[in-house]
Design an enzyme around this catalytic site. Structure first.
Site, PDB file in Angstrom:
ATOM      1  N   TYR A   1      -6.799  -8.549  11.722  1.00 23.25           N
ATOM      2  CA  TYR A   1      -5.484  -8.230  12.271  1.00 23.25           C
ATOM      3  C   TYR A   1      -5.343  -8.802  13.680  1.00 23.25           C
ATOM      4  O   TYR A   1      -6.293  -8.776  14.461  1.00 23.25           O
ATOM      5  CB  TYR A   1      -5.263  -6.711  12.309  1.00 23.25           C
ATOM      6  CG  TYR A   1      -4.971  -6.154  10.930  1.00 23.25           C
ATOM      7  CD1 TYR A   1      -3.697  -6.265  10.388  1.00 23.25           C
ATOM      8  CD2 TYR A   1      -5.966  -5.550  10.164  1.00 23.25           C
ATOM      9  CE1 TYR A   1      -3.410  -5.766   9.113  1.00 23.25           C
ATOM     10  CE2 TYR A   1      -5.684  -5.061   8.894  1.00 23.25           C
ATOM     11  CZ  TYR A   1      -4.408  -5.177   8.373  1.00 23.25           C
ATOM     12  OH  TYR A   1      -4.117  -4.704   7.122  1.00 23.25           O
TER      13      TYR A   1
ATOM     14  N   ASN B   1     -12.511  -1.190  -0.739  1.00 19.88           N
ATOM     15  CA  ASN B   1     -11.774  -1.734   0.408  1.00 19.88           C
ATOM     16  C   ASN B   1     -12.436  -1.256   1.693  1.00 19.88           C
ATOM     17  O   ASN B   1     -12.691  -0.054   1.850  1.00 19.88           O
ATOM     18  CB  ASN B   1     -10.322  -1.233   0.386  1.00 19.88           C
ATOM     19  CG  ASN B   1      -9.568  -1.590   1.661  1.00 19.88           C
ATOM     20  OD1 ASN B   1      -9.174  -2.738   1.845  1.00 19.88           O
ATOM     21  ND2 ASN B   1      -9.389  -0.613   2.548  1.00 19.88           N
ATOM     22  N   GLU B   2     -12.722  -2.173   2.580  1.00 17.36           N
ATOM     23  CA  GLU B   2     -13.306  -1.823   3.883  1.00 17.36           C
ATOM     24  C   GLU B   2     -14.366  -0.733   3.715  1.00 17.36           C
ATOM     25  O   GLU B   2     -14.306   0.330   4.345  1.00 17.36           O
ATOM     26  CB  GLU B   2     -12.215  -1.411   4.880  1.00 17.36           C
ATOM     27  CG  GLU B   2     -11.250  -2.552   5.151  1.00 17.36           C
ATOM     28  CD  GLU B   2     -10.327  -2.358   6.353  1.00 17.36           C
ATOM     29  OE1 GLU B   2     -10.299  -1.262   6.938  1.00 17.36           O
ATOM     30  OE2 GLU B   2      -9.644  -3.338   6.727  1.00 17.36           O
TER      31      GLU B   2
ATOM     32  N   GLU C   1      -6.184  -9.024   3.793  1.00 13.52           N
ATOM     33  CA  GLU C   1      -5.384  -8.317   4.815  1.00 13.52           C
ATOM     34  C   GLU C   1      -5.382  -9.165   6.069  1.00 13.52           C
ATOM     35  O   GLU C   1      -6.440  -9.397   6.674  1.00 13.52           O
ATOM     36  CB  GLU C   1      -5.957  -6.922   5.115  1.00 13.52           C
ATOM     37  CG  GLU C   1      -5.688  -5.922   4.012  1.00 13.52           C
ATOM     38  CD  GLU C   1      -6.119  -4.503   4.366  1.00 13.52           C
ATOM     39  OE1 GLU C   1      -6.051  -4.124   5.562  1.00 13.52           O
ATOM     40  OE2 GLU C   1      -6.528  -3.782   3.441  1.00 13.52           O
TER      41      GLU C   1
ATOM     42  N   GLN D   1       1.922  -6.250   5.645  1.00 14.53           N
ATOM     43  CA  GLN D   1       2.071  -5.977   4.247  1.00 14.53           C
ATOM     44  C   GLN D   1       3.445  -6.480   3.806  1.00 14.53           C
ATOM     45  O   GLN D   1       4.233  -6.930   4.641  1.00 14.53           O
ATOM     46  CB  GLN D   1       1.919  -4.488   3.968  1.00 14.53           C
ATOM     47  CG  GLN D   1       0.535  -3.949   4.335  1.00 14.53           C
ATOM     48  CD  GLN D   1       0.238  -2.548   3.803  1.00 14.53           C
ATOM     49  OE1 GLN D   1       1.021  -1.968   3.060  1.00 14.53           O
ATOM     50  NE2 GLN D   1      -0.904  -1.974   4.201  1.00 14.53           N
TER      51      GLN D   1
ATOM     52  N   GLU E   1       0.844  -1.196   0.000  1.00 18.69           N
ATOM     53  CA  GLU E   1       0.000   0.000   0.000  1.00 18.69           C
ATOM     54  C   GLU E   1       0.885   1.254   0.000  1.00 18.69           C
ATOM     55  O   GLU E   1       2.022   1.232   0.503  1.00 18.69           O
ATOM     56  CB  GLU E   1      -0.893  -0.016   1.259  1.00 18.69           C
ATOM     57  CG  GLU E   1      -1.799   1.198   1.364  1.00 18.69           C
ATOM     58  CD  GLU E   1      -2.898   1.037   2.423  1.00 18.69           C
ATOM     59  OE1 GLU E   1      -2.828   0.096   3.228  1.00 18.69           O
ATOM     60  OE2 GLU E   1      -3.831   1.870   2.419  1.00 18.69           O
TER      61      GLU E   1
HETATM   62  O1  AHR Z   1      -3.055  -2.393   6.213  1.00 18.08           O
HETATM   63  C1  AHR Z   1      -3.303  -1.174   6.816  1.00 18.08           C
HETATM   64  C2  AHR Z   1      -4.763  -0.764   6.725  1.00 18.08           C
HETATM   65  O2  AHR Z   1      -5.543  -1.638   7.474  1.00 18.08           O
HETATM   66  C3  AHR Z   1      -5.393  -0.800   5.361  1.00 18.08           C
HETATM   67  O3  AHR Z   1      -5.155   0.353   4.637  1.00 18.08           O
HETATM   68  C4  AHR Z   1      -6.852  -0.936   5.663  1.00 18.08           C
HETATM   69  O4  AHR Z   1      -7.545  -1.615   4.651  1.00 18.08           O
HETATM   70  C5  AHR Z   1      -6.854  -1.685   6.985  1.00 18.08           C
HETATM   71  O5  AHR Z   1      -7.706  -1.119   7.891  1.00 18.08           O
END
Ligand code: AHR
Length: 534
Positions: A283, A216-217, A340, A387, A70
């Site tokens: 995450y 995205n999101e 992600e 990432q 990103e």
């Molecule tokens: O990976 C960092 C961020 O986390 C991304 O931009 C977003 O999609 C997510 O919330």
């Protein structure tokens, strides 16, 4: 070489643990139980793993071993792009060391340009002569966006490392027209104005682009939409995804995060037939608290244990989102695309946005998540770690001209053997690793059988204190030859640092013995091991 205890007392103890594992959330034992009279934990535990080599499941799509780049912090600028005039050795502005490392890994998929950044990215900013590209603010992650690294640079990078591009389309602040023009620009071989513009900008032949993420999101940074609103918007965009070459695009809808099951239900109920995939983000935060996520490098056993516990939640999310998808798509046409995933710690003061070091703990996290993707190969058919470089759970870190390969990179390398192989069911019998009120399995595994009939088994030992004496049994295939590699270190905080000898690198795995139908292995504490059995 190892010897595996076979006493009936050991078997009884193991059975009791398997039948009655201490439950997560169970009250801590009374303080008295922790006095000096308590038995000292043994330095090893016994476990058994049965692999059903005669019951292969779906093929493990190589795309699940993908990553994500990103426009964030030093992910693109410095991590990939240094510019043609840089003293750092580069190819057309992209650093050679990073190209070589990702090429060696045969990274199958790279998602770009975001993330949250994608829903504010306008692709025309990143084409044409570099000195005429607009300079903008990166409103999500800070700093200027020079647009020096745009579409042509990304595609060039993807070709240099031999990866498939996965392009995230701007839905939140873009339009179906902007998207359609981007798709045509990238993939049309006609004499249309857009194809000619691409040629004028230096690229004769269209690029091969199949995977596109539509937003995205969008429940958050991509527009704060309700699921119903996004479902309609998604269908509108998806309708204008046309075919400009022999290859149809695979359209990935912006999916849920964590336990957003309602989002999945609405999307699947309303848009299944417009979709080739639905994304999922999750995450791993050691604390589960976004305000205080915990340190990447300064942690003890409680944080180690909590990280394992939290990353294992991915299994629950995969099960539950898949079950909802099964209801609307029993034939499993729509892939679950975990585009992600990874650890997210507190960024250290002075570091670039979302930069974090990567320790042996991250290797275990990677192994657990990749095992889960292997196990869910019928539905999880693409994924991207967050990432690739210098951001979150990175594969590669750079500092000026220096580069290090992280423990996560090495797990990706070890797990390459699973790509394109058939997923095999695994049955693990292992004690729990209990700390305070929490309990996780000591071992976590996945297995596959490749086209040559070789069985590959990857096993993470989550216990930082005890090695595992593992009896591995393969049904339906004799075990004649075993080889493997393992990743471990003496400390759970071990990491690969700049200017120092790497502390976490794979070593040949020799601690096994073939005994009749079984392979007996000693797996080091806090390790990731991959063995191949022929
Ligand atoms: O990976 C960092 C961020 O986390 C991304 O931009 C977003 O999609 C997510 O919330």
């Amino acid at each position: 070489m190892i010897s595996v205890p076979r006493s009936s007392a050991w078997r009884l103890a193991l059975c009791l643990l398997i039948l009655n594992p201490p439950a997560f959330g169970q009250a801590a034992p009374p303080a008295a139980a922790k006095t000096a009279t308590a038995p000292k934990p043994s330095a090893s535990f016994d476990a058994a793993l049965t692999i059903r080599a005669d019951q292969p499941g779906a093929k493990i799509d190589p795309r699940v071993y993908g990553s994500f780049a990103e426009h964030l912090g030093r992910g693109i600028y410095e991590g990939i792009w240094v510019g043609e005039g840089s003293p750092i050795p580069n190819t057309r502005g992209m650093r050679n060391d990073v190209i070589a490392a990702l090429r060696k890994l045969q990274l199958p998929l790279l998602r770009w340009p975001g993330g949250c950044f994608a829903d504010e990215y306008h692709w025309r900013d990143g084409i044409g002569p570099r000195n005429r590209r607009p300079r903008r603010a990166n409103t999500w992650w800070g700093g200027p966006e020079t647009n020096a690294f745009g579409l042509h640079e990304f595609m060039d990078f993807a070709e240099l490392i031999g990866t498939e591009p996965y392009v995230s389309i701007n839905v939140g602040s873009g339009s179906p027209r902007e998207m359609a023009e981007w798709l045509e620009y990238m993939t049309s071989d006609s004499d249309s104005e857009l194809a000619q513009l691409r040629r004028k900008n230096g690229r004769q032949k269209p690029w091969k682009v199949k995977l596109i993420g539509i937003g995205n999101e969008n429940w958050g940074c991509g527009g704060n939409m309700r699921a119903e609103f996004y479902a309609d918007t998604y269908k509108q965009f998806a309708t204008f995804v046309k075919k400009y070459s022999d290859t149809a695009f695979e359209r990935i809808a912006s999916g849920p995060s964590d336990e957003q099951y309602a989002w999945t239900s609405v999307l699947m109920a309303q848009a299944t037939k417009f979709m080739d995939g639905l994304s999922l983000h999750y995450y791993t935060l050691p604390t589960g608290n976004w305000d205080h996520k915990g340190s990447a490098t300064h942690f003890g056993e409680p944080e180690w244990h909590a990280t394992m516990m939290r990353t294992l939640r991915m299994g629950t999310f995969l099960n539950k989102h898949s079950a909802i998808m099964d209801k609307y798509d029993p034939q499993k046409h729509v892939a679950l695309v975990v585009d992600e995933w990874g650890t997210w710690y507190d960024t250290e003061p002075g570091a670039s946005p979302l930069y974090q070091q990567n320790t042996l703990r991250d290797a275990l996290v990677a192994a657990i998540n990749l095992n889960l993707f292997n196990q869910h190969s019928d539905r999880v058919r693409a994924a991207a770690s967050a990432q690739a470089i210098n951001v979150l759970q990175a594969l590669i870190l750079t500092k000026g001209p220096q580069m290090v390969l992280t423990p996560t990179y090495h797990v990706y390398d070890l797990y390459r053997v699973h790509r394109d192989a058939l997923s095999l069911p695994v049955e693990l019998q292992a004690p729990r690793y209990v700390l305070g009120q929490g309990s996780v399995p000591t071992l976590h595994a996945s297995a596959s059988r490749d086209a040559r009939g070789v069985v590959h088994v990857s096993i993470a030992n989550l216990d930082p204190n005890r090695s595992a004496q593992l009896k591995l049994k393969l049904t339906g295939a004799p075990s004649r030859k075993v080889s493997g590699r393992t990743l471990t270190a003496s400390n759970m905080t071990a990491l690969n640092d700049f200017g120092a000898a790497p502390a976490v690198t794979p070593a040949s795995f020799e601690s096994f013995r073939i005994e009749g139908e079984q392979v007996l292995l000693t797996l080091p504490s806090k390790s990731v091991t991959v063995v191949s059995i022929e």
